[in-house]
Design an enzyme around this catalytic site. Structure first.
Site, PDB file in Angstrom:
ATOM      1  N   GLU A  23      12.203   6.118 -15.252  1.00 16.60           N
ATOM      2  CA  GLU A  23      11.641   6.437 -13.935  1.00 16.60           C
ATOM      3  C   GLU A  23      12.717   7.011 -13.021  1.00 16.60           C
ATOM      4  OE1 GLU A  23       8.741   3.755 -12.033  1.00 16.60           O
ATOM      5  OE2 GLU A  23      10.146   3.679 -10.348  1.00 16.60           O
ATOM      6  N   THR A  54       8.612   8.857  -8.793  1.00 15.72           N
ATOM      7  CA  THR A  54       7.967   7.995  -7.811  1.00 15.72           C
ATOM      8  C   THR A  54       7.437   8.771  -6.611  1.00 15.72           C
ATOM      9  OG1 THR A  54      10.037   7.533  -6.650  1.00 15.72           O
ATOM     10  CG2 THR A  54       9.438   6.059  -8.462  1.00 15.72           C
ATOM     11  N   HIS A  83       3.762   9.736 -10.105  1.00 14.54           N
ATOM     12  CA  HIS A  83       3.204   8.624  -9.346  1.00 14.54           C
ATOM     13  C   HIS A  83       2.252   9.183  -8.300  1.00 14.54           C
ATOM     14  CE1 HIS A  83       6.233   5.183 -10.217  1.00 14.54           C
ATOM     15  NE2 HIS A  83       6.263   6.067 -11.205  1.00 14.54           N
ATOM     16  N   ARG A 113      -1.796   1.695  -5.709  1.00 16.68           N
ATOM     17  CA  ARG A 113      -2.355   1.598  -4.358  1.00 16.68           C
ATOM     18  C   ARG A 113      -1.397   2.201  -3.360  1.00 16.68           C
ATOM     19  NH1 ARG A 113      -2.005  -3.677  -0.849  1.00 16.68           N
ATOM     20  NH2 ARG A 113      -0.012  -2.626  -0.532  1.00 16.68           N
ATOM     21  N   GLY A 114      -0.125   1.819  -3.456  1.00 18.17           N
ATOM     22  CA  GLY A 114       0.904   2.360  -2.581  1.00 18.17           C
ATOM     23  C   GLY A 114       1.210   1.462  -1.403  1.00 18.17           C
ATOM     24  N   ASP A 115       2.381   1.697  -0.808  1.00 17.24           N
ATOM     25  CA  ASP A 115       2.823   0.923   0.349  1.00 17.24           C
ATOM     26  C   ASP A 115       2.545   1.698   1.634  1.00 17.24           C
ATOM     27  OD1 ASP A 115       3.904  -1.168  -1.209  1.00 17.24           O
ATOM     28  OD2 ASP A 115       5.678   0.051  -1.616  1.00 17.24           O
ATOM     29  N   HIS A 157       2.041 -10.118  -7.144  1.00 11.97           N
ATOM     30  CA  HIS A 157       2.232  -9.167  -6.044  1.00 11.97           C
ATOM     31  C   HIS A 157       2.370  -9.941  -4.736  1.00 11.97           C
ATOM     32  CE1 HIS A 157       1.401  -5.976  -3.139  1.00 11.97           C
ATOM     33  NE2 HIS A 157       1.583  -5.099  -4.111  1.00 11.97           N
ATOM     34  N   ASN A 169      -7.175  -8.229 -10.412  1.00 12.65           N
ATOM     35  CA  ASN A 169      -6.961  -6.848  -9.976  1.00 12.65           C
ATOM     36  C   ASN A 169      -6.394  -6.001 -11.110  1.00 12.65           C
ATOM     37  OD1 ASN A 169      -6.942  -4.769  -7.925  1.00 12.65           O
ATOM     38  ND2 ASN A 169      -4.714  -4.962  -7.913  1.00 12.65           N
TER      39      ASN A 169
END
Length: 304
Positions: A23, A54, A83, A113-115, A157, A169
């Protein structure tokens, strides 16, 4: 003469029996871009299954991520994965991004989902967007026949209501059509194996690839670990104590720790490893070398 027990696993015994992926993150400056491409050039001969790039919080690196992934797909033999998050984007915008990746030859998406854009903020779905990664996976599946990876959290999480809710989830994401899950980084093999017992207990049979974080800066890893609910064992603090001003020694210690983690995971049946490179090749390459992986370019040249 020392007798070596052939039944005891040793480094370099994994050659041909382990697969890796790497990554990267999109560079912000020309200097960082040069470092990224140097890392890609160094790691490419190891023949990774794929490399991923990312996406910043709140979609903040959208254009840079796309440019980096598209260039990898265009200029290297690597399978590039992008991503993609659903933060601050409508379904129509996500569709456009997915279409652009497909047109660029990208066939693998890491759907997250993401921040939120603000550190410490709460995720709020876009009024016309996806409410989470499971819906994002479903939407991407309808758009194109992508290979899709999602995230998993062996230590839960940080925003999950419960460990069971987090597992539920994960199952929703995989049931929606994801190919595999890649875990948040962790430092003890038992953490992964306990998690896998729970995952399999939920009837999930998809590949759950362990995410491996080589420690280039112990203080930084402590900060990241606190943010993502990852336990940092006390023995690691002792091993890195006194190495703040000795980067070369720190790299040697870090590579050995990560390779030993991979070896123990391999003993437990793991065959795929995903490395968070932080755009540096040295430690990931050293770990792979310790695991017995060798340059496929040289091997092909010899065969020829």
């Amino acid at each position: 003469m020392t007798n070596i027990d052939p039944a005891v696993p040793h480094f370099a015994d994994l050659g041909g029996d382990a697969r890796v992926s790497f990554e990267f993150f999109p560079p912000k400056t020309e200097k960082m871009e040069a470092q990224l491409w140097s890392a890609i050039e160094t790691l490419t001969p190891l023949g990774p299954q794929f490399v991923s790039v990312t996406y910043g919080a709140g979609g903040s690196t959208r254009e840079r991520t796309h440019n980096t992934v598209a260039r990898i797909a265009r200029e290297t033999p690597l399978a590039a994965a992008a991503h993609l998050t659903c933060v601050a984007a409508s379904k129509a915008e996500i569709d456009d991004i997915a279409d652009a990746y497909w047109e660029a030859g990208v066939r693998h998406i890491v759907a997250l989902r993401g921040d939120p854009p603000e550190a410490g903020g709460r995720f709020e779905p876009h009024p016309d967007g996806y409410r989470g990664a499971a819906e994002l996976v479903e939407g991407l599946r309808k758009r194109h026949d992508f290979e899709i990876s999602v995230s998993a959290y062996p230590e839960v999480h940080p925003e999950a209501a419960s460990a069971q809710g987090d597992l539920d989830n994960l199952k929703r994401k995989l049931d929606a059509g994801a190919t595999r899950a890649i875990t948040q980084f962790f430092f003890e093999p038992a953490t992964y194996f306990r998690f896998m017992d729970k995952v399999r207990g939920q009837g999930i049979d998809a590949d759950i690839v362990p995410g491996i974080m080589p420690v280039s800066n112990f203080a930084a890893v402590q900060r990241m670990s606190a943010m993502c609910n990852t336990d940092v064992p006390q023995w690691m603090a002792r091993l890195f104590d006194g190495l703040d001003d000795l980067p070369a020694a720190r790299q040697l210690v870090s590579s050995t720790i990560a390779a030993e983690l991979c070896r123990k995971l391999h003993e437990g049946g793991v065959r795929d490893f995903h490395f968070y490179t932080l755009n540096r090749a040295e430690m990931s390459y050293a770990i792979c070398h310790l695991l017995g992986l060798r340059s496929k370019v040289k091997a092909e040249a010899v065969d020829a």
